[in-house]
Design an enzyme around this catalytic site. Structure first.
Site, PDB file in Angstrom:
ATOM      1  N   CYS A  80       0.858  -1.182   0.000  1.00 47.38           N
ATOM      2  CA  CYS A  80       0.000   0.000   0.000  1.00 47.38           C
ATOM      3  C   CYS A  80       0.893   1.229   0.000  1.00 47.38           C
ATOM      4  CB  CYS A  80      -0.881  -0.032   1.244  1.00 47.38           C
ATOM      5  SG  CYS A  80      -2.011   1.357   1.393  1.00 47.38           S
ATOM      6  N   HIS A  83      -9.189  -3.916  -1.419  1.00 46.85           N
ATOM      7  CA  HIS A  83      -8.193  -3.127  -0.673  1.00 46.85           C
ATOM      8  C   HIS A  83      -8.594  -1.655  -0.666  1.00 46.85           C
ATOM      9  CE1 HIS A  83      -3.782  -2.156   0.252  1.00 46.85           C
ATOM     10  NE2 HIS A  83      -4.271  -0.985  -0.085  1.00 46.85           N
ATOM     11  N   GLU A  84      -8.948  -1.128  -1.833  1.00 47.66           N
ATOM     12  CA  GLU A  84      -9.264   0.310  -1.933  1.00 47.66           C
ATOM     13  C   GLU A  84     -10.579   0.649  -1.249  1.00 47.66           C
ATOM     14  OE1 GLU A  84      -7.035   2.370  -2.820  1.00 47.66           O
ATOM     15  OE2 GLU A  84      -5.691   0.751  -3.476  1.00 47.66           O
ATOM     16  N   HIS A 117     -10.188   1.155   2.325  1.00 47.40           N
ATOM     17  CA  HIS A 117      -9.709   2.497   2.689  1.00 47.40           C
ATOM     18  C   HIS A 117     -10.883   3.436   2.937  1.00 47.40           C
ATOM     19  CE1 HIS A 117      -5.391   2.467   2.528  1.00 47.40           C
ATOM     20  NE2 HIS A 117      -5.335   1.994   1.302  1.00 47.40           N
TER      21      HIS A 117
END
Lengths: 196, 300
Positions: A101, A143-144, A147
């Site tokens: 990341c 993953h995004e 966030h």
């Protein structure tokens, strides 16, 4: 906007959820800044790709991500933008692979992700879009979108996760126990609570 | 590139099963339909049976677990998996172990949330913003099996159990079309329900659930009215008349729970917290009407 605007753990804002985007004119501007920061970061790295970025990573708590269109060719520098993305569907036994990341300096970890997902989002004109992603791309979206909920991959690995550092020759080296403990102390840990 | 339709044995009995079967018949090779038999002398609809007959599908019937064991023993199907939706009979182990890939249940919630008989009504009652569909490989426990896939659906603010059910039937079919072939092709494997989530349980609603209790908060009652819209329906006595309340909204008033606050053509009832502005109601023996019409009727 450049790579120095990218925030890193233990920055608190990385653990806060982002707000829904309603101003698409501002979103269009922000997308450009996110892409520039990501490419600038990539240009400073020898072995790594700038694959994707969430707005919070340049300290803008808005629900937006940019995702590289192709991961296998560094000369292909186009990104797709997804506004207010969410995971609508997940399929299959999660598989663990290494993830890195831009906001977790020099450290990779094994994270279990669904192999196939469908995301729903809006494009920069506000039009509703959906996309099915498999394998690595599915990993990127999960993953995004994490966030956007204030979750980093480190939180998914948990206190017993395996972490690795990228060596100058491009190979991965597993962190020793003491290195791991030091890393987790610095990065902090927030057990993710998936919203239902 | 196209391939042959995936072969499945379908188990189902209720109206949701029938609508699901209509959709499945287009996209899958439904090798057989296992359903409850039509009771002798029944003159109404028996939807799954009718759907199966319409599509000329092979039919097996069983009324309970024992009859199902009996009906299925000795059967040899080419289908490597079964699919159960809205069946109402616990499928015995010998039956689901008889399929190479097991029997998949399409359960209308995001497991492990709302295991049990009525996940849709309970999702509305809870006030949660999202629910969804889970494809689960059945095992001995109640809705405890591993999952193949899940899809989320936003719960609209005005959702009733039946409107949300219609949405979930479509979502279920979209998910089945993708996930069952992926599973059969070995592209995805089942995974356990999230162990970090506390399971919650729904139950079959009863007639008594429909009795409106004004001491509850208004927002809770507003959700009951939508969750119980088709059945058991939210019932109360207003101005001495038995009514079913079909539409209401929360309003900022206070008063003794059950106290009727009338103002011109509006009908508001105080609740344990805030009040309910009644929009539509149906007096016993009468038609659904607006609160204004009901109040006018009272004056006469």
């Amino acid at each position: 906007m450049n790579r120095h605007h990218i925030i890193s753990l233990p920055a608190e804002n990385l653990r806060k959820p982002s707000a829904e985007v309603t101003d698409f004119a501002a979103a269009r501007k922000l997308a450009g800044q996110m892409i520039r920061a990501t490419l600038d970061w990539e240009d400073s790295r020898e072995h790594e790709f700038g694959v994707a970025l969430a707005a919070i990573q340049i300290n803008r708590p808005l629900s937006m991500i940019v995702v590289r269109r192709r991961f296998d060719d560094k000369s292909e520098r186009d990104f797709d933008v997804y506004v207010n993305p969410r995971i609508a569907r997940v399929e299959g036994e999660p598989a663990s692979e290494l993830e890195g990341c831009l906001s977790v300096r020099d450290t990779y970890g094994r994270v279990a992700r669904y192999p196939k997902v469908k995301i729903k989002a809006q494009d920069l004109d506000g039009k509703v879009i959906s996309r099915v992603a498999k394998g690595f791309m599915a990993r990127v979206f999960q993953h995004e979108i994490d966030h956007i909920q204030g979750i980093t991959f480190v939180d998914r690995c948990g206190p017993h996760g395996e972490f690795f550092t990228l060596l100058p020759d491009g190979s991965m080296q597993k962190l020793s126990e003491s290195e791991r403990a030091a890393f987790l102390k610095l990065a902090g840990l927030k057990p993710p609570k998936d919203k239902r | 590139m196209t391939g042959a339709k995936l072969s499945v044995v379908f188990f189902g009995s209720g109206p949701v099963a029938a609508k699901s079967l209509e959709l499945l018949a287009k996209d899958f090779d439904v090798e057989a339909v296992v359903t409850k038999p039509k009771p002798s002398g029944w003159r109404g609809e028996w939807p799954v049976l009718e759907a199966a007959q319409k599509h000329k599908l092979r039919i097996l019937t069983a009324n309970n677990k024992a009859e199902l064991s009996e009906a299925m023993s000795g059967q040899r199907f080419k289908s490597r998996l079964g699919l159960v939706i809205d069946y109402g009979i616990i499928i015995p182990e010998a039956v689901f172990l008889g399929f190479e890939l097991g029997i998949v249940n399409s359960h209308f919630s995001l497991l492990p949330q709302w295991r049990g008989a009525d996940p849709i009504s309970f999702a509305i009652l809870s006030g949660q913003k999202e629910t969804g569909v889970s494809l689960m490989i059945i095992e001995a426990g109640l809705d405890t099996g591993p999952l193949l896939a899940q899809e989320t659906v936003r719960i609209p603010a005005q959702a009733t159990t039946s409107s949300l059910t219609e949405q979930l039937i479509k979502t279920s079919h979209d998910l089945l079309k993708v996930a069952l072939p992926d599973y059969a092709a070995g592209k995805i494997r089942p995974y356990p329900q999230d162990p970090s989530m506390e399971p919650t349980y729904s139950r079959k609603l009863a007639k008594e659930d429909g009795k409106l209790d004004w001491t509850k908060p208004a927002d809770q009652l507003e959700r009951e009215i939508r969750a119980f819209h088709e059945w058991p329906k939210s019932r109360a006595t207003i101005a001495g008349k038995e009514v079913i309340i079909t539409e209401a909204s929360v309003t900022n008033v206070s008063g003794k729970p059950g106290e009727i606050l009338r103002a011109a053509k509006k009908l508001t009832v105080a609740c344990g917290r805030n009040g309910l502005l009644i929009e539509q109601l149906k007096p016993a023996g009468g038609r659904e009407m607006s609160a204004a019409a009901f109040l006018a009727g009272l004056r006469n």
